[in-house]
Write a protein that holds these residues in place. Sequence first.
Motif, PDB file in Angstrom:
ATOM      1  N   TYR A  82     -71.910 -48.669  27.990  1.00  0.00           N
ATOM      2  CA  TYR A  82     -70.679 -47.896  27.955  1.00  0.00           C
ATOM      3  C   TYR A  82     -69.510 -48.687  27.367  1.00  0.00           C
ATOM      4  CZ  TYR A  82     -73.377 -45.064  31.185  1.00  0.00           C
ATOM      5  OH  TYR A  82     -74.359 -44.317  31.762  1.00  0.00           O
ATOM      6  N   ASP A  83     -69.744 -49.954  26.988  1.00  0.00           N
ATOM      7  CA  ASP A  83     -68.648 -50.760  26.459  1.00  0.00           C
ATOM      8  C   ASP A  83     -68.126 -50.193  25.149  1.00  0.00           C
ATOM      9  OD1 ASP A  83     -68.854 -52.387  28.619  1.00  0.00           O
ATOM     10  OD2 ASP A  83     -70.073 -53.921  27.624  1.00  0.00           O
ATOM     11  N   ASN A  84     -69.040 -49.769  24.271  1.00  0.00           N
ATOM     12  CA  ASN A  84     -68.597 -49.200  23.001  1.00  0.00           C
ATOM     13  C   ASN A  84     -67.811 -47.916  23.214  1.00  0.00           C
ATOM     14  OD1 ASN A  84     -69.824 -51.260  21.555  1.00  0.00           O
ATOM     15  ND2 ASN A  84     -71.770 -50.149  21.360  1.00  0.00           N
ATOM     16  N   LEU A  85     -68.239 -47.116  24.207  1.00  0.00           N
ATOM     17  CA  LEU A  85     -67.509 -45.889  24.524  1.00  0.00           C
ATOM     18  C   LEU A  85     -66.094 -46.207  24.978  1.00  0.00           C
ATOM     19  CD1 LEU A  85     -67.460 -42.815  25.057  1.00  0.00           C
ATOM     20  CD2 LEU A  85     -68.377 -43.300  27.334  1.00  0.00           C
ATOM     21  N   GLU A  86     -65.958 -47.230  25.831  1.00  0.00           N
ATOM     22  CA  GLU A  86     -64.632 -47.600  26.318  1.00  0.00           C
ATOM     23  C   GLU A  86     -63.771 -48.151  25.191  1.00  0.00           C
ATOM     24  OE1 GLU A  86     -63.376 -47.214  29.579  1.00  0.00           O
ATOM     25  OE2 GLU A  86     -65.081 -45.869  29.426  1.00  0.00           O
ATOM     26  N   MET A  87     -64.359 -48.966  24.331  1.00  0.00           N
ATOM     27  CA  MET A  87     -63.604 -49.487  23.198  1.00  0.00           C
ATOM     28  C   MET A  87     -63.163 -48.358  22.277  1.00  0.00           C
ATOM     29  SD  MET A  87     -62.301 -52.104  21.754  1.00  0.00           S
ATOM     30  CE  MET A  87     -63.119 -53.430  22.655  1.00  0.00           C
ATOM     31  N   GLY A  88     -64.004 -47.330  22.133  1.00  0.00           N
ATOM     32  CA  GLY A  88     -63.650 -46.196  21.284  1.00  0.00           C
ATOM     33  C   GLY A  88     -62.437 -45.452  21.795  1.00  0.00           C
ATOM     34  N   ARG A  89     -62.307 -45.325  23.122  1.00  0.00           N
ATOM     35  CA  ARG A  89     -61.159 -44.614  23.677  1.00  0.00           C
ATOM     36  C   ARG A  89     -59.851 -45.329  23.343  1.00  0.00           C
ATOM     37  NH1 ARG A  89     -64.681 -43.639  28.396  1.00  0.00           N
ATOM     38  NH2 ARG A  89     -65.193 -41.419  28.440  1.00  0.00           N
ATOM     39  N   SER A  90     -59.831 -46.649  23.514  1.00  0.00           N
ATOM     40  CA  SER A  90     -58.592 -47.388  23.261  1.00  0.00           C
ATOM     41  C   SER A  90     -58.275 -47.458  21.775  1.00  0.00           C
ATOM     42  CB  SER A  90     -58.700 -48.800  23.849  1.00  0.00           C
ATOM     43  OG  SER A  90     -59.822 -49.483  23.308  1.00  0.00           O
ATOM     44  N   MET A  91     -59.299 -47.616  20.933  1.00  0.00           N
ATOM     45  CA  MET A  91     -59.052 -47.695  19.497  1.00  0.00           C
ATOM     46  C   MET A  91     -58.664 -46.337  18.919  1.00  0.00           C
ATOM     47  SD  MET A  91     -59.271 -50.799  18.759  1.00  0.00           S
ATOM     48  CE  MET A  91     -59.185 -50.621  16.981  1.00  0.00           C
ATOM     49  N   ASN A  92     -59.281 -45.281  19.423  1.00  0.00           N
ATOM     50  CA  ASN A  92     -58.967 -43.949  18.907  1.00  0.00           C
ATOM     51  C   ASN A  92     -57.531 -43.556  19.192  1.00  0.00           C
ATOM     52  OD1 ASN A  92     -61.459 -43.584  17.826  1.00  0.00           O
ATOM     53  ND2 ASN A  92     -62.248 -42.259  19.433  1.00  0.00           N
ATOM     54  N   ILE A  93     -57.054 -43.865  20.390  1.00  0.00           N
ATOM     55  CA  ILE A  93     -55.683 -43.465  20.705  1.00  0.00           C
ATOM     56  C   ILE A  93     -54.690 -44.288  19.896  1.00  0.00           C
ATOM     57  CG2 ILE A  93     -55.244 -45.040  22.641  1.00  0.00           C
ATOM     58  CD1 ILE A  93     -53.911 -42.656  24.045  1.00  0.00           C
ATOM     59  N   ALA A  94     -55.039 -45.534  19.569  1.00  0.00           N
ATOM     60  CA  ALA A  94     -54.161 -46.325  18.702  1.00  0.00           C
ATOM     61  C   ALA A  94     -54.099 -45.719  17.302  1.00  0.00           C
ATOM     62  CB  ALA A  94     -54.654 -47.770  18.644  1.00  0.00           C
ATOM     63  N   THR A  95     -55.246 -45.263  16.804  1.00  0.00           N
ATOM     64  CA  THR A  95     -55.269 -44.616  15.487  1.00  0.00           C
ATOM     65  C   THR A  95     -54.486 -43.313  15.507  1.00  0.00           C
ATOM     66  OG1 THR A  95     -57.456 -45.573  15.110  1.00  0.00           O
ATOM     67  CG2 THR A  95     -56.777 -43.776  13.666  1.00  0.00           C
ATOM     68  N   ILE A  96     -54.691 -42.520  16.566  1.00  0.00           N
ATOM     69  CA  ILE A  96     -53.944 -41.268  16.702  1.00  0.00           C
ATOM     70  C   ILE A  96     -52.447 -41.547  16.739  1.00  0.00           C
ATOM     71  CG2 ILE A  96     -53.482 -39.344  18.266  1.00  0.00           C
ATOM     72  CD1 ILE A  96     -56.431 -39.498  19.105  1.00  0.00           C
ATOM     73  N   ALA A  97     -52.058 -42.584  17.464  1.00  0.00           N
ATOM     74  CA  ALA A  97     -50.637 -42.904  17.606  1.00  0.00           C
ATOM     75  C   ALA A  97     -50.005 -43.234  16.263  1.00  0.00           C
ATOM     76  CB  ALA A  97     -50.471 -44.073  18.580  1.00  0.00           C
ATOM     77  N   VAL A  98     -50.704 -44.009  15.440  1.00  0.00           N
ATOM     78  CA  VAL A  98     -50.145 -44.396  14.139  1.00  0.00           C
ATOM     79  C   VAL A  98     -49.976 -43.171  13.246  1.00  0.00           C
ATOM     80  CG1 VAL A  98     -50.593 -45.697  12.034  1.00  0.00           C
ATOM     81  CG2 VAL A  98     -51.018 -46.750  14.258  1.00  0.00           C
ATOM     82  N   PHE A  99     -51.021 -42.363  13.132  1.00  0.00           N
ATOM     83  CA  PHE A  99     -50.955 -41.207  12.243  1.00  0.00           C
ATOM     84  C   PHE A  99     -50.004 -40.136  12.771  1.00  0.00           C
ATOM     85  CE2 PHE A  99     -54.800 -43.083  10.545  1.00  0.00           C
ATOM     86  CZ  PHE A  99     -54.719 -42.779   9.198  1.00  0.00           C
ATOM     87  N   TYR A 100     -49.817 -40.086  14.075  1.00  0.00           N
ATOM     88  CA  TYR A 100     -48.909 -39.089  14.651  1.00  0.00           C
ATOM     89  C   TYR A 100     -47.453 -39.542  14.546  1.00  0.00           C
ATOM     90  CZ  TYR A 100     -47.557 -35.322  17.851  1.00  0.00           C
ATOM     91  OH  TYR A 100     -47.002 -34.194  18.401  1.00  0.00           O
ATOM     92  N   ALA A 101     -47.213 -40.834  14.747  1.00  0.00           N
ATOM     93  CA  ALA A 101     -45.836 -41.317  14.848  1.00  0.00           C
ATOM     94  C   ALA A 101     -45.151 -41.416  13.492  1.00  0.00           C
ATOM     95  CB  ALA A 101     -45.809 -42.670  15.551  1.00  0.00           C
ATOM     96  N   LEU A 102     -45.876 -41.810  12.450  1.00  0.00           N
ATOM     97  CA  LEU A 102     -45.227 -42.039  11.158  1.00  0.00           C
ATOM     98  C   LEU A 102     -44.545 -40.789  10.600  1.00  0.00           C
ATOM     99  CD1 LEU A 102     -47.738 -44.466   9.400  1.00  0.00           C
ATOM    100  CD2 LEU A 102     -45.529 -44.994  10.438  1.00  0.00           C
ATOM    101  N   PRO A 103     -45.211 -39.634  10.517  1.00  0.00           N
ATOM    102  CA  PRO A 103     -44.485 -38.446  10.034  1.00  0.00           C
ATOM    103  C   PRO A 103     -43.388 -37.990  10.979  1.00  0.00           C
ATOM    104  CG  PRO A 103     -46.695 -37.853  10.767  1.00  0.00           C
ATOM    105  CD  PRO A 103     -46.633 -39.342  10.749  1.00  0.00           C
ATOM    106  N   VAL A 104     -43.566 -38.245  12.284  1.00  0.00           N
ATOM    107  CA  VAL A 104     -42.519 -37.877  13.242  1.00  0.00           C
ATOM    108  C   VAL A 104     -41.248 -38.666  12.963  1.00  0.00           C
ATOM    109  CG1 VAL A 104     -41.849 -37.992  15.666  1.00  0.00           C
ATOM    110  CG2 VAL A 104     -44.105 -37.125  15.040  1.00  0.00           C
ATOM    111  N   ILE A 105     -41.390 -39.966  12.766  1.00  0.00           N
ATOM    112  CA  ILE A 105     -40.223 -40.806  12.481  1.00  0.00           C
ATOM    113  C   ILE A 105     -39.546 -40.354  11.194  1.00  0.00           C
ATOM    114  CG2 ILE A 105     -39.503 -43.156  11.916  1.00  0.00           C
ATOM    115  CD1 ILE A 105     -41.747 -44.162  13.734  1.00  0.00           C
ATOM    116  N   GLN A 106     -40.340 -40.061  10.182  1.00  0.00           N
ATOM    117  CA  GLN A 106     -39.768 -39.606   8.913  1.00  0.00           C
ATOM    118  C   GLN A 106     -39.021 -38.286   9.093  1.00  0.00           C
ATOM    119  OE1 GLN A 106     -42.697 -38.939   5.901  1.00  0.00           O
ATOM    120  NE2 GLN A 106     -41.211 -38.659   4.261  1.00  0.00           N
TER     121      GLN A 106
END
Length: 736
Positions: A346-370
Motif C-alpha cells: 500500500y506504500d505506492n497507493l499512499e505516495m500516489g495520494r500525496s503526489m496527486n494532490i500536489a499536482t492538482i494544487a499546482v494546476f488548480y492554483a496557477l489559473p486561479v492566481i492569474q
Amino acid sequence: MTPPFSPLQKETPVLFVVRQKEAVVSFQVPLILRGLYQRKYLYQDVSRTLCQPQTKKEVDTQFFYVDVSTLSRENASYQLRVTRVENFVLRTGEHFGFNATAAQPQYFKYEFPEGVDSVIVKVTSAAKFPCSVISVQDVLCPVYDLDNNVAFIGMYQTMTKKAAITVQVRKDYPSHSFYVVVVVKTEDEACGGALRFYPYSKDEPVDQGNRLKTLDVVVSPAVTSQAYVGGMLFVLGVFLSFYLLTVLIPLANLCCSLAGAPPPPAPRITPDSFLGRPAFNSYSYGSFGESFAPRLLQPRGPRLDSLSSVEEDDYDTLADIESDKNVIRTKVGLHAGGQALDLSKYDNLEMGRSMNIATIAVFYALPVIQLVITYQTVVNVTGNQDICYYNFLCAHPLGNLSAFNNILSNLGYILLGLLFLLIILQREINYNRALMRNDLQAVECGIPKHFGLFYAMGTALMMEGLLSACYHVCPNYTNFQFDTSFMYMIAGLCMLKLYQKRHPDINASAYSAYACLAIVIFFSVVGVVFGKGNMAFWIVFSVIHILSTLLLSTQLYYMGRWKLDSGILRRILHVLYTDCIRQCSGPMYVDRMVLLVMGNIINWSLAAYGLIMHPNDFASYLLAIGICNLLLYFAFYIIMKLRSGERLKLISLLCIVCTSVVWGFALYFFFQGLSTWQKTPAESREHNRECVLLNFFDDHDVWHFLSSIAMFGSFLVLLTLDDDLDTVQRDKIYVF
C-alpha cells in the motif's frame, strides 16, 4: 421651469449652457434620463453644481455665463436661481447631511490635512431606496455627476444604506484633494429593487416625481502604517507560537522522563481485557503457542459492538489471514490483523495520494492566481468597486490589493498546514527507523501506519489558505468555488483517513477518491451558476445525492465485497425475499446498519431541504453535507472505539475538547455575514461592519484565524486518535 409641460415643450425643451473659464456644463429642462430597456424618465426641477476651477490666488473673482435657448415656437417660462453652496469643503471627522435627487446631484470637496495620507469616505442613509451612486473623483472639470456618466472617472460604488471608499493620497490623488459625488439613480434595479411603472411606452417619458434621498457623509482618517506592521506581527506571532509549542512539548516530556524513574509499562487494553479476560501480552505475532491456542477455543461472551451474540467462527483471527477475503469480510467480528499482513503493497497507493494532490494544487492554483490578478487590475483601472464584495468598512489596501487584511489572515492555513506536514514527516521517520530496527511493537502492534493521506491533508490545508487568499483578492460569485474547493477535499480526505484506519486494504484509490472530489467541485460550480431558483437542477442534484448515498451505504455495509453489474437488481430482490419476507431476520452487521440508517436519514433530509428551500448559497450547502457526514462518521468511530474496549489518550481527548471549543468560536464569527454575493453589491454593503481586532481585522479575518487553528487541531485528533493501540497486537484490534 413652471410645470406642467405641454407635449410640445417636452419635445422642444429649454437648453441651458453654463460657460466657465475652464469648463462648460449643459443641461436641459425638463431633463430626460434613460434607464434599462431604453426607458425615459422626466424630471422638472434640475440643478447642477458648477465646477470649481483651480486658482493661484487666495481671493479670486471668477465669472461664468449662462446661455438659454429652445427650439419651441411658443414662449417658454423658466426660473433660474444661482445660490452659493454652503459647507462645500468637508472637514475630517465631521458629519454632514444633505439631500440629492436624480436631477439634482451633489458633490463636495475634501482636502487632506497635514500628516494624513489615507482616509475613508463613509456615506449612510436611513432609507434603502432610491438607489444611489457614490463616486470619488479628482478635482478636475468637468465633474461627472449624472447617472449616465458618473462611472466615467474615479472610484464608484452603488449604495442603499451604506457605502465606504478608502482613498490614498499618494496612490490615487497626488493633488491632496478630491470630490465626493453623490448621484441618485433613475431606477433601483442596480440595488436589488424592482422595476416599476409597468406597462410603459418607449416614446413616452415617465414622470417619477421627487426621487429624494437624504444622506450623511463623513470623512475619517484610515489606519496608519503602524497598524499594518502590527497586524502582520500579530499573525506571525500567533501562528509561529504553534511551531514553538511543537518543539517545547516533546522537550518537556523528554526532560520529565530523564528526571524521573522509567515508568512501568502501560497495560495493553484489548477487547479481551475489556470483556473481563486477561489482556493479551504476547508479541508472538502469528504464533499459535500455548498461551494463544486455548483462548481461541474458549467460548466467548457477547461482543460489545453487536446487539446479538455471535459464534467463534464469526471472528477474523490469525488463522484466517491466508483465507479468501470474500470469506473474511462477511464475518460479523473482524480484526485488523487479517488485513494488514503485507503493508508494503500500500506504500505506492499512499505516495500516489500525496503526489496527486500536489499536482492538482499546482494546476488548480496557477489559473486561479492569474484570474484574480486580472480581477484586481480591472477594479483598479475602471474604479468599479461593485465588482468585488469586500467589507468596505474594514478593507485596508496595500499596493494594488484592495483588502490586504483579508488576504493576510489566511496565512494561518499555510503555516499550520506546513507545521502538520513537518509533524507527519517526523512521525514517519521515527516509524521507519523502528522498522529498520525490527522493533516488534512497530511491526506487529497498533493501527497500520499509512502517512499518505496525512500528507494530502496538510497539503490541502495549505492550498485552502492560498486559494482563500486568492478569493479574497476580489470576492464575488464567479470565483467563490476557489474558497471552498479544498474545503471539500479536506472533508473528503478526513473521511477517507478515518475509514482507512480500520480498512487499509479496501480504501479508495487516489484516482477514484480525487475523481469523486472533482465531481463534487463540478456540482459546486454548476450549482452556484445555475442552481438559484432552477427546479430542474435541484431535482437532478437531489436524485444524484440520494443514489450516491445508497451506493456508498452498500459499499460500507458489505466492506466492498459486492458488485455493481447487471445482476444487482436480482440479488437485491433475492435478499429482500429471503431476509424480509421468507424469514424475517435482523441485520448481520448491526452497528454498521445503525450508522448507515442515521447517515441516510441525514442525507435524505438534506436532499429534501435543498429540493424544497433552494438555498441561494449552494456551495455552503454542499459543504454542509460533507461536514455532516464527516461528523456522523467521526462520532460513530469514537463510540465504536470505546465499545470495543479501547480508550482515548489524554492528548487525543485534549485535542478534541480544545478543537471543539475553537470551532464553536470560529463558527460564531463565520455567521456574522459581513458581505454576501447572493445579493447586489449595494445590498451586500448593508452587512458591512467596522474592524473588531487591532482596528485592522474584521469578523471574517477572525474566522480565518480560528478556523485554521481548528482544522489543525482536527488533523491532530485524527493523528493521535488511535495512539492507545500502539502497544496492542494488531490481530486484537477490532474493525468497525
